[in-house]
Design an enzyme around this catalytic site. Structure first.
Site, PDB file in Angstrom:
ATOM      1  N   LEU A   9       0.842  -1.197   0.000  1.00 35.85           N
ATOM      2  CA  LEU A   9       0.000   0.000   0.000  1.00 35.85           C
ATOM      3  C   LEU A   9       0.878   1.249   0.000  1.00 35.85           C
ATOM      4  O   LEU A   9       1.670   1.453   0.920  1.00 35.85           O
ATOM      5  CB  LEU A   9      -0.928   0.010   1.215  1.00 35.85           C
ATOM      6  CG  LEU A   9      -1.790  -1.228   1.436  1.00 35.85           C
ATOM      7  CD1 LEU A   9      -2.827  -0.967   2.522  1.00 35.85           C
ATOM      8  CD2 LEU A   9      -2.472  -1.685   0.148  1.00 35.85           C
ATOM      9  N   GLY A  12      -0.912   6.774  -0.243  1.00 36.66           N
ATOM     10  CA  GLY A  12      -1.106   7.945   0.621  1.00 36.66           C
ATOM     11  C   GLY A  12      -0.186   9.109   0.291  1.00 36.66           C
ATOM     12  O   GLY A  12       0.845   8.957  -0.373  1.00 36.66           O
ATOM     13  N   ARG A  16       2.276  14.684   6.668  1.00 32.67           N
ATOM     14  CA  ARG A  16       3.177  15.208   7.692  1.00 32.67           C
ATOM     15  C   ARG A  16       4.630  15.353   7.229  1.00 32.67           C
ATOM     16  O   ARG A  16       5.461  15.902   7.938  1.00 32.67           O
ATOM     17  CB  ARG A  16       3.101  14.321   8.949  1.00 32.67           C
ATOM     18  CG  ARG A  16       1.870  14.642   9.786  1.00 32.67           C
ATOM     19  CD  ARG A  16       1.781  13.734  10.979  1.00 32.67           C
ATOM     20  NE  ARG A  16       1.298  12.411  10.609  1.00 32.67           N
ATOM     21  CZ  ARG A  16       1.399  11.341  11.384  1.00 32.67           C
ATOM     22  NH1 ARG A  16       2.007  11.428  12.557  1.00 32.67           N
ATOM     23  NH2 ARG A  16       0.917  10.183  10.986  1.00 32.67           N
ATOM     24  N   ASP A 104       5.795   2.337   3.439  1.00 33.67           N
ATOM     25  CA  ASP A 104       6.504   3.333   4.256  1.00 33.67           C
ATOM     26  C   ASP A 104       7.027   2.728   5.556  1.00 33.67           C
ATOM     27  O   ASP A 104       7.124   3.392   6.571  1.00 33.67           O
ATOM     28  CB  ASP A 104       5.584   4.526   4.555  1.00 33.67           C
ATOM     29  CG  ASP A 104       4.332   4.127   5.324  1.00 33.67           C
ATOM     30  OD1 ASP A 104       4.193   2.937   5.666  1.00 33.67           O
ATOM     31  OD2 ASP A 104       3.488   5.010   5.583  1.00 33.67           O
ATOM     32  N   GLY A 141      -3.862   1.214  15.845  1.00 34.23           N
ATOM     33  CA  GLY A 141      -4.946   0.282  16.134  1.00 34.23           C
ATOM     34  C   GLY A 141      -4.515  -0.692  17.222  1.00 34.23           C
ATOM     35  O   GLY A 141      -3.361  -1.120  17.259  1.00 34.23           O
ATOM     36  N   ASN A 171      -1.297  -2.875  16.132  1.00 31.73           N
ATOM     37  CA  ASN A 171      -1.332  -3.428  14.785  1.00 31.73           C
ATOM     38  C   ASN A 171      -0.367  -2.664  13.875  1.00 31.73           C
ATOM     39  O   ASN A 171      -0.619  -1.513  13.552  1.00 31.73           O
ATOM     40  CB  ASN A 171      -2.770  -3.298  14.241  1.00 31.73           C
ATOM     41  CG  ASN A 171      -2.850  -3.581  12.764  1.00 31.73           C
ATOM     42  OD1 ASN A 171      -2.133  -4.431  12.244  1.00 31.73           O
ATOM     43  ND2 ASN A 171      -3.734  -2.861  12.072  1.00 31.73           N
ATOM     44  N   ARG A 335      36.691  12.740 -10.266  1.00 36.53           N
ATOM     45  CA  ARG A 335      35.376  12.868 -10.913  1.00 36.53           C
ATOM     46  C   ARG A 335      35.132  11.657 -11.813  1.00 36.53           C
ATOM     47  O   ARG A 335      36.040  10.870 -12.083  1.00 36.53           O
ATOM     48  CB  ARG A 335      35.303  14.192 -11.660  1.00 36.53           C
ATOM     49  CG  ARG A 335      35.230  15.376 -10.665  1.00 36.53           C
ATOM     50  CD  ARG A 335      35.375  16.702 -11.369  1.00 36.53           C
ATOM     51  NE  ARG A 335      34.482  16.789 -12.500  1.00 36.53           N
ATOM     52  CZ  ARG A 335      34.701  17.579 -13.572  1.00 36.53           C
ATOM     53  NH1 ARG A 335      35.792  18.324 -13.639  1.00 36.53           N
ATOM     54  NH2 ARG A 335      33.841  17.601 -14.560  1.00 36.53           N
ATOM     55  N   TYR A 368      44.975  19.780 -12.253  1.00 34.42           N
ATOM     56  CA  TYR A 368      43.741  19.349 -12.909  1.00 34.42           C
ATOM     57  C   TYR A 368      44.117  18.442 -14.071  1.00 34.42           C
ATOM     58  O   TYR A 368      44.873  18.838 -14.961  1.00 34.42           O
ATOM     59  CB  TYR A 368      42.913  20.544 -13.437  1.00 34.42           C
ATOM     60  CG  TYR A 368      41.764  20.041 -14.290  1.00 34.42           C
ATOM     61  CD1 TYR A 368      40.759  19.254 -13.712  1.00 34.42           C
ATOM     62  CD2 TYR A 368      41.717  20.261 -15.662  1.00 34.42           C
ATOM     63  CE1 TYR A 368      39.735  18.727 -14.477  1.00 34.42           C
ATOM     64  CE2 TYR A 368      40.692  19.735 -16.433  1.00 34.42           C
ATOM     65  CZ  TYR A 368      39.706  18.968 -15.834  1.00 34.42           C
ATOM     66  OH  TYR A 368      38.702  18.425 -16.591  1.00 34.42           O
TER      67      TYR A 368
HETATM   68  C1  UD1 Z   1      -3.494   1.675   9.818  1.00 41.14           C
HETATM   69  C2  UD1 Z   1      -4.305   0.657  10.588  1.00 41.14           C
HETATM   70  C3  UD1 Z   1      -3.932   0.723  12.051  1.00 41.14           C
HETATM   71  C4  UD1 Z   1      -2.455   0.484  12.215  1.00 41.14           C
HETATM   72  C5  UD1 Z   1      -1.661   1.486  11.371  1.00 41.14           C
HETATM   73  C6  UD1 Z   1      -0.201   1.146  11.405  1.00 41.14           C
HETATM   74  C7  UD1 Z   1      -6.380   0.550   9.357  1.00 41.14           C
HETATM   75  C8  UD1 Z   1      -7.801   0.931   9.312  1.00 41.14           C
HETATM   76  N1  UD1 Z   1      -5.678   0.946  10.412  1.00 41.14           N
HETATM   77  O1  UD1 Z   1      -3.805   2.969  10.299  1.00 41.14           O
HETATM   78  O2  UD1 Z   1      -4.645  -0.267  12.771  1.00 41.14           O
HETATM   79  O3  UD1 Z   1      -2.091   0.591  13.571  1.00 41.14           O
HETATM   80  O4  UD1 Z   1      -2.088   1.418  10.015  1.00 41.14           O
HETATM   81  O5  UD1 Z   1       0.517   2.142  10.744  1.00 41.14           O
HETATM   82  O6  UD1 Z   1      -5.908  -0.113   8.469  1.00 41.14           O
HETATM   83  N2  UD1 Z   1      -3.005   3.816   2.331  1.00 41.14           N
HETATM   84  C9  UD1 Z   1      -3.393   3.759   1.018  1.00 41.14           C
HETATM   85  N3  UD1 Z   1      -4.659   4.141   0.686  1.00 41.14           N
HETATM   86  C10 UD1 Z   1      -5.534   4.575   1.608  1.00 41.14           C
HETATM   87  C11 UD1 Z   1      -5.128   4.657   2.943  1.00 41.14           C
HETATM   88  C12 UD1 Z   1      -3.867   4.270   3.294  1.00 41.14           C
HETATM   89  O7  UD1 Z   1      -2.632   3.346   0.156  1.00 41.14           O
HETATM   90  O8  UD1 Z   1      -6.688   4.903   1.214  1.00 41.14           O
HETATM   91  C13 UD1 Z   1      -1.636   3.415   2.694  1.00 41.14           C
HETATM   92  C14 UD1 Z   1      -0.827   4.604   3.156  1.00 41.14           C
HETATM   93  O9  UD1 Z   1      -0.113   5.161   2.094  1.00 41.14           O
HETATM   94  C15 UD1 Z   1       0.086   3.988   4.205  1.00 41.14           C
HETATM   95  C16 UD1 Z   1      -0.700   2.816   4.746  1.00 41.14           C
HETATM   96  O10 UD1 Z   1      -1.704   2.540   3.802  1.00 41.14           O
HETATM   97  O11 UD1 Z   1       1.273   3.484   3.634  1.00 41.14           O
HETATM   98  C17 UD1 Z   1      -1.296   3.094   6.109  1.00 41.14           C
HETATM   99  O12 UD1 Z   1      -2.108   4.213   6.051  1.00 41.14           O
HETATM  100  P1  UD1 Z   1      -2.338   5.154   7.304  1.00 41.14           P
HETATM  101  O13 UD1 Z   1      -3.364   6.152   6.935  1.00 41.14           O
HETATM  102  O14 UD1 Z   1      -1.043   5.603   7.824  1.00 41.14           O
HETATM  103  O15 UD1 Z   1      -2.897   4.105   8.364  1.00 41.14           O
HETATM  104  P2  UD1 Z   1      -4.144   4.181   9.285  1.00 41.14           P
HETATM  105  O16 UD1 Z   1      -5.353   3.816   8.485  1.00 41.14           O
HETATM  106  O17 UD1 Z   1      -4.150   5.413  10.062  1.00 41.14           O
HETATM  107 CA    CA Z   2       0.858   5.560   9.024  1.00 44.86          CA
END
Ligand code: UD1
Ligand code: CA
Length: 468
Positions: A9, A12, A16, A104, A141, A171, A335, A368
């Site tokens: 995934l 995002g 931050r 990430d 979570g 989690n 270089r 040089y």
């Molecule tokens: C999520 C978990 C949470 C866990 C945390 C750990 C869920 C609902 N919650 O939190 O339990 O403790 O990760 O970091 O899953 N991303 C996408 N598309 C989206 C949303 C997120 O690709 O629509 C990707 C982000 O880029 C990131 C990762 O998923 O790499 C986690 O997203 P983030 O929003 O940080 O996690 P939470 O949902 O807050």
């Molecule tokens: Ca996160």
């Protein structure tokens, strides 16, 4: 053997980070964050890897164009469950287990996910998850277990009761799913929660409710689950990764005088009994042989360095090759395209570029040397310059074996200096020099004895006349 697919995934924004660059493209020890997750998928021997992209999708794709991955575009960011939904078309027809993790979270070790996959398969689980025990679970979570210790649910921080907030098991966002369960339950996923998001974590409760097996494994080293959310996280993750790389090399016999201040990228190899002083920055595909010393604040990028080489402080080496026993610096600059032969010496304030230097040759001070071929056992005095550029084109300087080049000289390229020739100090060589000849282009020295004394005397007399 069951097949494995990986879903990463990475859609995002990384708000931050406060950056114009998508979070997963930020470099960590020379490589974009996302690359670490791709490499993890590779070491898991995943049959296929699907990267879910959204923010700066094209840039992420471009960065990964050489990796064998599939891309799934998540147009809107509606939560982690929604992100995995976006990946499903790419997994069409796939049968086996699906590992899901983030782009990430670079410190996560492949072995940790392997352990989770084993637990998942042993238990024939529908869904399995990694957990971690932390003093402070912050906004993560929480893992809710029943009296038998079985995982019952993951509750998002924002949805937690006051009691649930006190739970120390969290989690990290690493899961393994049986493909049938994943497909079916994603179809039933809703966004009925505080954030109005499709939570991937809700799949756990769905598995439990439908009486399917859930497995978990707890990460031993909580450091691994550290995600990168802001610039300080990035620095902290880089610190951990740097020490991992250094510890690995130290185990193979490399001395690091000050690991905390030494930057070594994961692709670098170093031979035993080499000493790396504080502030060195070794990057890219650099290979350093055994018994070398890399002194303070040297920067070495994509170089191949032989055995017993000393790189003295403050030198910068880029895309160059350095033979055995060579001494470089202090404050030398190789270089790209410099090839330094064995036992040669490249001294203080010497810059080379696309220069091949033969065995045992010495360019010891203030020089040089660009677009040049220098033979073996050549001695170059202080302040030699290859004038390689005429304002439009670059030209070559070729210097034979055993040539002696006096101090403060220039070779105006294109020019060839034959083997064994002598170039007198202060010369500007503008045409080819045959072997074994002497070149002098400076005017002869004129000495007028007593001239200065006479001049002083004359001045004194003039002053005396004025006073009177
Ligand atoms: C999520 C978990 C949470 C866990 C945390 C750990 C869920 C609902 N919650 O939190 O339990 O403790 O990760 O970091 O899953 N991303 C996408 N598309 C989206 C949303 C997120 O690709 O629509 C990707 C982000 O880029 C990131 C990762 O998923 O790499 C986690 O997203 P983030 O929003 O940080 O996690 P939470 O949902 O807050
Ligand atoms: Ca996160």
């Amino acid at each position: 053997m069951k097949k494995l697919a990986a879903v990463i995934l990475a859609a995002g924004q990384g708000t931050r980070m406060k950056s114009g660059l998508a979070k997963v493209l930020h470099p960590l020890l020379g490589k974009p964050l996302i690359k670490y997750s791709i490499e993890t998928a590779r070491s898991l021997k995943a049959e296929m890897t699907v990267v879910v992209i959204g923010v700066q999708a094209e840039r992420v794709k471009k960065e990964l164009e050489k990796d064998e991955v599939l891309f799934a575009l998540q147009r809107e960011r509606l939560g982690t469950g929604h992100a995995v939904m976006a990946a499903m078309p790419a997994l069409k027809g796939f049968k086996g287990d699906v590992a899901v993790f983030y782009g990430d979270c670079p410190l996560l070790r492949p072995e940790t996910i392997k352990d989770l996959i084993s637990a998942h398969r042993r238990k024939r689980a529908a869904m399995s998850l990694l957990t971690a025990v932390l003093d402070d679970c912050g906004g993560y979570g929480r893992i809710v277990r029943d009296e038998k210790g079985e995982v019952r649910a993951i509750v998002e921080h924002k949805d937690c009761t006051a009691d649930q907030r006190l739970i120390h098991e969290m989690n990290p966002g690493v899961y393994v799913f049986e493909d049938g369960f994943l497909r079916k339950s994603l179809r039933g996923l809703t966004n009925n929660n505080k954030q109005g998001e499709y939570y991937l974590t809700d799949l756990l409760a769905m598995a439990v409710e439908s009486g399917q097996k859930v497995a978990s494994s707890t990460v031993k080293d909580a450091e691994e689950i550290m995600g990168v959310n802001d610039r300080m996280d990035l620095a902290a993750a880089a610190g951990v990764m740097r020490l991992r790389v250094i510890a690995d090399l130290a185990k193979k016999g490399v001395t690091f005088e000050c690991p905390e201040t030494t930057h070594v990228e994961p692709g670098v190899t170093i031979g035993p009994d080499t000493v790396i002083e504080p502030g060195a920055r070794l990057s890219g595909r650099t290979v350093i042989g055994p018994n070398c010393v890399i002194q303070m604040n040297s920067r070495i990028e994509d170089c191949v360095i032989g055995r017993g080489v000393t790189v003295k402080s403050g030198s910068a080496l880029e895309q160059s090759k350095v033979g055995d026993g060579v001494q470089i610096g202090p404050m030398a600059h190789l270089r790209p395209g410099s090839v330094i032969g064995p036992d040669a010496r490249i001294g203080n304030f010497v810059e080379t570029k696309k220069a091949v230097i033969g065995k045992g040759s010495k360019l010891s001070h203030l020089t040089y040397c660009g677009d040049a071929e220098v033979g073996s056992e050549v001695n170059v005095g202080c302040g030699f310059i290859t004038c390689n550029y005429d304002g439009v084109n670059k030209h070559k300087t070729i210097i034979g074996d055993g040539v002696f080049i006096g101090s403060d000289t220039q070779a105006v390229a294109p020019v060839k200096i034959g083997d064994g020739a002598y170039i007198g100090s202060g010369s500007t060589v503008t045409r080819d020099v045959p072997a074994d000849s002497l070149v002098m282009t400076r005017p002869p020295t004129t000495v007028k004895e007593g001239w200065a004394a006479k001049k002083r005397a004359a001045r004194k007399k003039k002053k005396g006349n004025k006073k009177r």
